[in-house]
Design an enzyme around this catalytic site. Structure first.
Site, PDB file in Angstrom:
ATOM      1  N   CYS A 218       0.832  -1.197   0.000  1.00 11.79           N
ATOM      2  CA  CYS A 218       0.000   0.000   0.000  1.00 11.79           C
ATOM      3  C   CYS A 218       0.876   1.259   0.000  1.00 11.79           C
ATOM      4  O   CYS A 218       1.501   1.565  -0.997  1.00 11.79           O
ATOM      5  CB  CYS A 218      -0.975  -0.046   1.175  1.00 11.79           C
TER       6      CYS A 218
ATOM      7  N   HIS B 210      -3.458  -5.774   1.061  1.00 15.47           N
ATOM      8  CA  HIS B 210      -2.759  -6.023   2.329  1.00 15.47           C
ATOM      9  C   HIS B 210      -2.704  -7.508   2.684  1.00 15.47           C
ATOM     10  O   HIS B 210      -3.604  -8.021   3.357  1.00 15.47           O
ATOM     11  CB  HIS B 210      -3.470  -5.273   3.462  1.00 15.47           C
TER      12      HIS B 210
ATOM     13  N   GLU C 294      -0.753  -8.799   4.872  1.00 15.91           N
ATOM     14  CA  GLU C 294      -0.513  -8.910   6.317  1.00 15.91           C
ATOM     15  C   GLU C 294      -1.801  -8.826   7.130  1.00 15.91           C
ATOM     16  O   GLU C 294      -1.804  -9.164   8.316  1.00 15.91           O
ATOM     17  CB  GLU C 294       0.478  -7.824   6.762  1.00 15.91           C
TER      18      GLU C 294
END
Length: 210
Positions: A82, A180, A182
């Site tokens: 990002c 994302h 994560e």
């Protein structure tokens, strides 16, 4: 294997990245742009709003990250997520540009991606053409091409106006992506499709293929 998560003023996904790294087997550390990165195998530039996105997203951070650029140019693995992707583009380590979403609004939702390239160190545990679900959260995620990039992930649908629905690109040891991974490392989070990215790289490095 040591992995560093760069914490910029305004980062807000650094802890998520730290947790994902630990879950995948890495020994993670929070580091700053001033720290020596020579002993790390991987560095992550996390999501957020580094330096408040002043000038444009990633612009200030890119000029404060000479040690990251040196690390990448010396062959260290770098993952920009990002805002981290925006920083890598601003640094010139990845081609293209990231502009405001076509609807002019911040988008926060879970989207489907296609794994276009599963032959990178970051994607070895995926199948080519596999459809995965990852969250996105960005206002300036519309990818534009200046020269054809090496595409790794594509959105299954047009979510922000990115050319060719590009969601993530790679340049050798450097991966940048807007979604994302994560935030998708355990099923309780709604998807665990992201953990395979971190585990892929862990196994690749452990196999001595750096």
């Amino acid at each position: 294997m040591k992995a560093g998560v760069i914490v910029y003023p305004g980062s807000n996904c650094d802890r998520d990245a730290f947790y994902a790294l630990k879950l995948a087997g890495f020994k993670p550390y929070f580091v700053s742009t001033k720290d020596n990165l020579d002993n790390f195998e991987l560095v992550i530039l996390p999501g957020g709003f580094s330096y408040g996105d002043y000038l444009r997203p990633g612009a200030v951070s890119a000029r404060e990250s000479s040690n990251v650029k040196k690390f990448a140019e010396n062959g260290g693995f770098v993952l920009g997520i990002c805002n981290g992707f925006q920083i890598l583009v601003e640094m010139g380590l990845l081609p293209g540009g990231l502009l405001q979403n076509k609807n002019g609004k911040f988008i926060c939702e879970t989207v489907e991606l296609e794994v276009v390239n599963n032959e990178t160190p970051f994607t070895l545990m995926y199948k080519k053409g596999e459809v995965i679900k990852l969250p996105i959260a960005h206002g300036f995620g519309r990818y534009v091409i200046d020269k054809q990039p090496n595409v790794v992930f594509k959105y299954k649908e047009d979510v922000n106006g990115s050319e060719q629905n590009i969601a993530g690109i790679i340049n050798g040891n450097i991966l940048g992506m807007m979604p994302h991974p994560e935030r998708a490392v355990e099923k309780i989070l709604g998807s665990d499709d992201g953990i395979k990215l971190f585990k892929s790289l862990y196994e690749y490095i452990r196999g001595g293929k750096k």
